[in-house]
Design a protein around this motif. Structure first.
Motif, PDB file in Angstrom:
ATOM      1  N   ILE A 128     -16.964  33.784  29.292  1.00 26.73           N
ATOM      2  CA  ILE A 128     -16.302  34.759  28.421  1.00 26.73           C
ATOM      3  C   ILE A 128     -15.883  34.060  27.134  1.00 26.73           C
ATOM      4  CG2 ILE A 128     -14.347  36.342  28.223  1.00 26.73           C
ATOM      5  CD1 ILE A 128     -14.370  36.575  31.254  1.00 26.73           C
ATOM      6  N   PRO A 129     -16.077  34.699  25.959  1.00 26.00           N
ATOM      7  CA  PRO A 129     -15.653  34.057  24.694  1.00 26.00           C
ATOM      8  C   PRO A 129     -14.159  33.727  24.726  1.00 26.00           C
ATOM      9  CG  PRO A 129     -16.990  35.994  24.258  1.00 26.00           C
ATOM     10  CD  PRO A 129     -16.712  36.001  25.722  1.00 26.00           C
ATOM     11  N   GLN A 130     -13.818  32.565  24.199  1.00 21.81           N
ATOM     12  CA  GLN A 130     -12.442  32.092  24.212  1.00 21.81           C
ATOM     13  C   GLN A 130     -11.858  32.143  22.803  1.00 21.81           C
ATOM     14  OE1 GLN A 130     -10.830  30.948  27.382  1.00 21.81           O
ATOM     15  NE2 GLN A 130     -12.536  32.359  27.745  1.00 21.81           N
ATOM     16  N   SER A 131     -10.623  32.639  22.706  1.00 22.64           N
ATOM     17  CA  SER A 131      -9.985  32.795  21.401  1.00 22.64           C
ATOM     18  C   SER A 131      -9.758  31.450  20.710  1.00 22.64           C
ATOM     19  CB  SER A 131      -8.650  33.532  21.565  1.00 22.64           C
ATOM     20  OG  SER A 131      -7.805  32.828  22.474  1.00 22.64           O
ATOM     21  N   GLY A 132      -9.566  30.393  21.478  1.00 24.13           N
ATOM     22  CA  GLY A 132      -9.356  29.094  20.867  1.00 24.13           C
ATOM     23  C   GLY A 132     -10.612  28.474  20.323  1.00 24.13           C
ATOM     24  N   VAL A 138     -14.726  36.814  20.275  1.00 25.02           N
ATOM     25  CA  VAL A 138     -13.753  37.556  21.073  1.00 25.02           C
ATOM     26  C   VAL A 138     -13.575  38.966  20.515  1.00 25.02           C
ATOM     27  CG1 VAL A 138     -11.341  37.663  21.787  1.00 25.02           C
ATOM     28  CG2 VAL A 138     -12.550  35.481  21.844  1.00 25.02           C
ATOM     29  N   ALA A 139     -13.431  39.078  19.198  1.00 28.62           N
ATOM     30  CA  ALA A 139     -13.266  40.398  18.578  1.00 28.62           C
ATOM     31  C   ALA A 139     -14.500  41.255  18.787  1.00 28.62           C
ATOM     32  CB  ALA A 139     -12.977  40.226  17.089  1.00 28.62           C
ATOM     33  N   ALA A 143     -14.729  44.812  20.841  1.00 28.80           N
ATOM     34  CA  ALA A 143     -15.235  46.017  20.179  1.00 28.80           C
ATOM     35  C   ALA A 143     -16.357  46.664  20.984  1.00 28.80           C
ATOM     36  CB  ALA A 143     -15.722  45.671  18.771  1.00 28.80           C
ATOM     37  N   ARG A 144     -17.175  45.817  21.655  1.00 29.06           N
ATOM     38  CA  ARG A 144     -18.303  46.354  22.416  1.00 29.06           C
ATOM     39  C   ARG A 144     -17.918  46.783  23.826  1.00 29.06           C
ATOM     40  NH1 ARG A 144     -21.606  42.880  23.730  1.00 29.06           N
ATOM     41  NH2 ARG A 144     -20.691  40.958  22.919  1.00 29.06           N
ATOM     42  N   HIS A 145     -16.827  46.245  24.368  1.00 26.14           N
ATOM     43  CA  HIS A 145     -16.411  46.565  25.740  1.00 26.14           C
ATOM     44  C   HIS A 145     -14.986  47.114  25.700  1.00 26.14           C
ATOM     45  CE1 HIS A 145     -19.500  43.400  26.095  1.00 26.14           C
ATOM     46  NE2 HIS A 145     -19.864  44.020  27.211  1.00 26.14           N
ATOM     47  N   THR A 146     -14.894  48.406  25.472  1.00 25.67           N
ATOM     48  CA  THR A 146     -13.581  49.030  25.309  1.00 25.67           C
ATOM     49  C   THR A 146     -12.793  49.088  26.618  1.00 25.67           C
ATOM     50  OG1 THR A 146     -14.628  51.194  25.637  1.00 25.67           O
ATOM     51  CG2 THR A 146     -14.350  50.421  23.361  1.00 25.67           C
ATOM     52  N   THR A 147     -13.474  48.993  27.767  1.00 24.33           N
ATOM     53  CA  THR A 147     -12.777  49.022  29.052  1.00 24.33           C
ATOM     54  C   THR A 147     -12.441  47.615  29.530  1.00 24.33           C
ATOM     55  OG1 THR A 147     -13.922  51.062  29.675  1.00 24.33           O
ATOM     56  CG2 THR A 147     -12.889  49.784  31.451  1.00 24.33           C
ATOM     57  N   LEU A 148     -13.422  46.723  29.495  1.00 21.10           N
ATOM     58  CA  LEU A 148     -13.205  45.359  29.966  1.00 21.10           C
ATOM     59  C   LEU A 148     -12.324  44.556  29.018  1.00 21.10           C
ATOM     60  CD1 LEU A 148     -16.707  44.276  31.349  1.00 21.10           C
ATOM     61  CD2 LEU A 148     -14.651  44.862  32.635  1.00 21.10           C
ATOM     62  N   GLY A 149     -12.417  44.843  27.719  1.00 24.37           N
ATOM     63  CA  GLY A 149     -11.663  44.073  26.738  1.00 24.37           C
ATOM     64  C   GLY A 149     -10.163  44.040  27.011  1.00 24.37           C
ATOM     65  N   LEU A 155      -5.459  39.834  31.780  1.00 30.57           N
ATOM     66  CA  LEU A 155      -5.668  38.764  32.760  1.00 30.57           C
ATOM     67  C   LEU A 155      -5.722  37.379  32.116  1.00 30.57           C
ATOM     68  CD1 LEU A 155      -8.354  40.437  35.084  1.00 30.57           C
ATOM     69  CD2 LEU A 155      -5.901  40.191  35.510  1.00 30.57           C
ATOM     70  N   GLY A 156      -5.680  37.339  30.807  1.00 26.52           N
ATOM     71  CA  GLY A 156      -5.733  36.052  30.127  1.00 26.52           C
ATOM     72  C   GLY A 156      -7.097  35.406  30.145  1.00 26.52           C
ATOM     73  N   LEU A 157      -8.157  36.189  30.277  1.00 24.66           N
ATOM     74  CA  LEU A 157      -9.500  35.631  30.369  1.00 24.66           C
ATOM     75  C   LEU A 157     -10.077  35.240  29.017  1.00 24.66           C
ATOM     76  CD1 LEU A 157     -11.094  37.945  33.099  1.00 24.66           C
ATOM     77  CD2 LEU A 157      -9.989  35.722  33.359  1.00 24.66           C
ATOM     78  N   PHE A 158      -9.424  35.640  27.932  1.00 24.42           N
ATOM     79  CA  PHE A 158      -9.864  35.196  26.607  1.00 24.42           C
ATOM     80  C   PHE A 158      -9.217  33.877  26.201  1.00 24.42           C
ATOM     81  CE2 PHE A 158     -10.493  39.908  25.972  1.00 24.42           C
ATOM     82  CZ  PHE A 158     -11.871  39.841  25.979  1.00 24.42           C
ATOM     83  N   HIS A 159      -8.265  33.427  26.995  1.00 24.70           N
ATOM     84  CA  HIS A 159      -7.639  32.110  26.769  1.00 24.70           C
ATOM     85  C   HIS A 159      -7.338  31.512  28.141  1.00 24.70           C
ATOM     86  CE1 HIS A 159      -3.789  34.261  27.445  1.00 24.70           C
ATOM     87  NE2 HIS A 159      -4.345  35.200  26.703  1.00 24.70           N
ATOM     88  N   VAL A 160      -8.401  31.256  28.886  1.00 20.27           N
ATOM     89  CA  VAL A 160      -8.279  30.840  30.281  1.00 20.27           C
ATOM     90  C   VAL A 160      -7.443  29.574  30.419  1.00 20.27           C
ATOM     91  CG1 VAL A 160      -9.589  29.912  32.234  1.00 20.27           C
ATOM     92  CG2 VAL A 160     -10.387  31.961  31.055  1.00 20.27           C
ATOM     93  N   TYR A 161      -7.759  28.553  29.631  1.00 19.40           N
ATOM     94  CA  TYR A 161      -7.166  27.237  29.852  1.00 19.40           C
ATOM     95  C   TYR A 161      -5.698  27.153  29.430  1.00 19.40           C
ATOM     96  CZ  TYR A 161     -12.119  26.334  30.295  1.00 19.40           C
ATOM     97  OH  TYR A 161     -13.432  26.397  30.679  1.00 19.40           O
ATOM     98  N   SER A 162      -5.208  28.154  28.736  1.00 10.75           N
ATOM     99  CA  SER A 162      -3.784  28.188  28.412  1.00 10.75           C
ATOM    100  C   SER A 162      -3.073  29.346  29.099  1.00 10.75           C
ATOM    101  CB  SER A 162      -3.602  28.307  26.887  1.00 10.75           C
ATOM    102  OG  SER A 162      -4.223  29.485  26.381  1.00 10.75           O
ATOM    103  N   SER A 163      -3.752  30.022  30.018  1.00 14.63           N
ATOM    104  CA  SER A 163      -3.156  31.159  30.715  1.00 14.63           C
ATOM    105  C   SER A 163      -2.157  30.665  31.758  1.00 14.63           C
ATOM    106  CB  SER A 163      -4.244  31.995  31.388  1.00 14.63           C
ATOM    107  OG  SER A 163      -4.933  31.231  32.362  1.00 14.63           O
ATOM    108  N   ALA A 164      -1.265  31.585  32.167  1.00 15.13           N
ATOM    109  CA  ALA A 164      -0.221  31.221  33.126  1.00 15.13           C
ATOM    110  C   ALA A 164      -0.811  30.906  34.494  1.00 15.13           C
ATOM    111  CB  ALA A 164       0.794  32.354  33.230  1.00 15.13           C
ATOM    112  N   TRP A 165      -1.804  31.681  34.941  1.00 21.37           N
ATOM    113  CA  TRP A 165      -2.350  31.458  36.279  1.00 21.37           C
ATOM    114  C   TRP A 165      -3.138  30.160  36.359  1.00 21.37           C
ATOM    115  CZ3 TRP A 165      -7.663  31.221  36.443  1.00 21.37           C
ATOM    116  CH2 TRP A 165      -8.366  31.821  35.405  1.00 21.37           C
TER     117      TRP A 165
END
Length: 640
Positions: A128-132, A138-139, A143-149, A155-165
């Motif tokens: 998954i594209p990462q914001s960092g 990511v944008a 824009a292409r996945h209005t449900t999954l986005g 779930l913090g999947l756009f910034h996995v390595y800095s997410s709480a889980w």
């Protein structure tokens, strides 16, 4: 009768296995305590209980793994009446559950489970594209996945390595590994400071066993055995009537080193992610770069990075050299791909020369300067209607394919006036072909080298939109407020220029010249990844530690020499390993063979049949023979 060499090793593979951590019917020493339970205060089973304890001691501490203990649901027992009783009971319950949770967290299986979860958690960071890393991707994904986005964002999947889980798994893994290592390390240090345990009374019950009779004295046999075992790098000492020896401590060293290396790797990765930095800079031949934040074309860093961490250095791109395969299936593949730079460290550093290649970066302290891309920057000169130069510059163009078909724009933002004397801006859409195939061919390059360079230009005038304060790409032309220049046929003005040629703008609007000097540019990526060396060292340490823990066998050997009833010395040898392995009997056989040469077998006594195993001595008068105790387990062995 002649002497016999009765040193064949007997192995007891089926009976010598048990769960060293205490399974069903096992006592605190990891040995079946059925005999101990059956022992009475006055019966012959007292000896059996003692034998079971001795065998358990013989197999104890062959590893540093803590024993598993059952944890009941209630830890405090019965509750006394009243508020005080309730408080005491609650405190005991809380302490009991806390100990149980800590025991589970610091167990090896939980550490492995957390390591597995950490590996699973890293998968979304790769898919998954990462914001960092790339905010644009990511944008675009959102824009292409209005449900999954929105779901991925929660779930913090756009910034996995800095997410709480992910951080929670990371921290729990740290705690688990440290909680595993610290007690095992102290326990292992205690084992190193101690001595191998005494020999059990009945060596016949150990998994590997051999015996023979010799005319050498017991003390002589023990002395030779001690010398032999020490020569074979065993830790050995004389304990009573036997020599006790142990070998294979590097197995536990490797086990501990493996887990310490994992901690080093995790720490290094975390440190690198927090303090890392990465930036890109496109530099044209003759231009330079200073390692400051404003000089980068794009820059990203870790959350704890500070601009003061940037190493003070600068360099100038003197020359880029690229040669390519001219024939064959690899035609166009680079053969030489390198940039020559003059660099200096610090404000007053001496200037030095360095050739930067794809896999040979320029290294300055913790920073590495990589060569990542290359292209062409044709030099163009723009004049107004009066012939005055309003723009002269090398324009970097971005390659579109492997043959360096390149595109970009020329923007003349200041200093230009049209034929009526009005201020205006010029824009040129440019395509550069280093190896143009000629008229009638597609407007693409046929080869990446400068064989037949052509610059294709489309001319526009008007407002470039740069004064509106909105950012725009230097490689794209905003045509919203621009007008096309028309040629004599009334179509858009567009020409192919060779080096030295000029395209005249209509109605005296000026001209643009493709100069003969074609420069090249190189893109450099400056990375700073602290902790990379520690991570590499941790990886090698983990590999070697794991190899040691898998291929080195921890084992013990005992040699007993006593005088038999007929006055002849009886020699017994037995071996025990942490886990069942054919190596222990094999090694015991080799040792027995060497010791037999030093203490040869004695002739068989007339009343003893040949090849009969001599007994250590008859049972005391008036007492029945002791029941045979269970076999000594190898601590940590699997339960069948």
């Amino acid at each position: 009768m002649g002497t016999t060499r009765d040193t064949d090793v007997r192995t007891d593979g089926g009976n010598g296995r048990s769960d060293g951590n205490g399974g069903s019917g096992s006592g605190p020493n990891g040995v079946d305590d059925t005999a101990a339970r059956d022992a009475g205060p006055n019966g012959g089973n007292d000896t059996a209980a003692r034998d079971a304890g001795e065998l358990g001691d013989a197999g104890a501490q062959l590893s540093t793994a803590p024993g598993e203990t059952a944890m009941p649901g209630s830890f405090g027992g019965t509750r006394a009446p009243g508020a005080t009783g309730w408080l005491v009971w609650t405190g005991r319950e809380a302490l009991g559950w806390a100990r149980w949770i800590w025991r589970q967290l610091t167990s090896m299986r939980v550490a492995l489970l957390l390591l597995f979860l950490l590996s699973l958690g890293a998968i979304p960071g790769s898919l998954i594209p990462q914001s960092g890393t790339d905010e644009t991707k990511v944008a675009d994904f959102q824009a292409r996945h209005t449900t999954l986005g929105p779901l991925y964002e929660k779930l913090g999947l756009f910034h996995v390595y800095s997410s709480a889980w992910f951080s929670a798994i990371y921290i729990l893994l740290f705690i688990s590994l440290i909680g595993c290592i610290v007690p095992r390390t102290w326990q292992f240090v205690g084992q190193l400071r101690g001595r191998p345990p005494r020999a059990p009374r009945l060596l016949t019950r150990l998994p590997a066993y051999t015996t023979w009779r010799t005319e050498a004295g017991p003390e002589q046999v023990r002395e030779e055995a001690l010398k032999l075992l020490k020569q074979r790098r065993f830790r050995a000492h004389v304990a009573g009537d036997a020599v006790a020896a142990e070998k294979g401590y590097l197995r536990e060293v490797g086990n501990l080193a493996f887990h310490i290396a994992l901690i080093v790797m995790l720490t290094a990765f975390a440190w690198g992610q927090l303090f890392k930095s990465e930036g890109n800079k496109l530099v044209v031949e003759g231009d330079g770069f200073a390692n400051t934040l404003l000089q980068y074309d794009d820059f990203k860093s870790g959350s704890l990075f500070d601009t003061d961490d940037l190493e003070p250095f600068s360099f100038v791109l003197k020359d880029f050299e690229g040669t390519y395969e001219e024939t064959g299936p690899n035609r166009g593949t680079p053969r030489t791909y390198q940039a020559t730079v003059d660099y200096s460290v610090g404000a007053d550093g001496a200037e030095r020369k360095k050739t930067v290649k794809v896999n040979e970066p320029l290294e300055i302290d913790d920073s590495k300067v990589y060569l990542t891309a290359h292209g062409y920057a044709p030099v163009v000169t723009v004049r107004d209607g009066k012939g005055d130069v309003v723009y002269r510059q090398a324009v970097p163009l971005l390659p579109l394919d492997s043959n360096s078909t390149s595109t970009g724009v020329v923007k003349v933002m200041d200093g230009y006036r049209n034929a009526e004397g009005e201020r205006e801006q010029l824009g040129f859409q440019a395509f550069f072909l280093p190896a143009y195939g000629g008229d009638g061919t597609a407007v693409v390059s046929q080869f990446p080298a400068l064989l037949n360079p052509v610059l294709n230009l489309e001319a526009y005038h008007g407002d470039l939109g740069v004064d509106a304060g909105l950012p725009q790409s230097v490689y794209q032309l905003e045509k919203k407020n621009l007008k096309e220049f028309k040629n004599a046929k009334g179509t858009q003005l567009r020409e192919n220029l060779k080096p030295g040629e000029t395209m005249q703008l209509p109605d005296g609007a000026g001209s643009i010249t493709f100069e003969k000097g074609i420069k090249e540019w190189a893109n450099f990526q400056v990375t700073r990844q602290p902790g990379a060396g520690w991570a590499l060292a941790g990886a090698f340490g983990a590999i070697f530690g794991l190899a040691a823990s898998l291929f080195i066998q921890r084992r013990r050997v005992w040699v007993r020499a006593v005088t038999g009833p007929d006055g002849v010395t009886v020699v017994e040898m037995a071996g025990l390993g942490r886990s069942e392995s054919a190596k222990v009997p094999e090694e015991l056989g080799v040792l027995a063979g060497h010791l037999y040469d030093l203490a040869p077998g004695a002739p068989d006594s007339p009343d003893q049949p040949e090849n009969e195993t001599p007994a250590a001595g008859p049972a005391p008068a008036g007492r029945t023979p002791d029941p045979e105790p269970p076999a000594a387990p190898a601590e940590g062995a699997e339960t069948k």
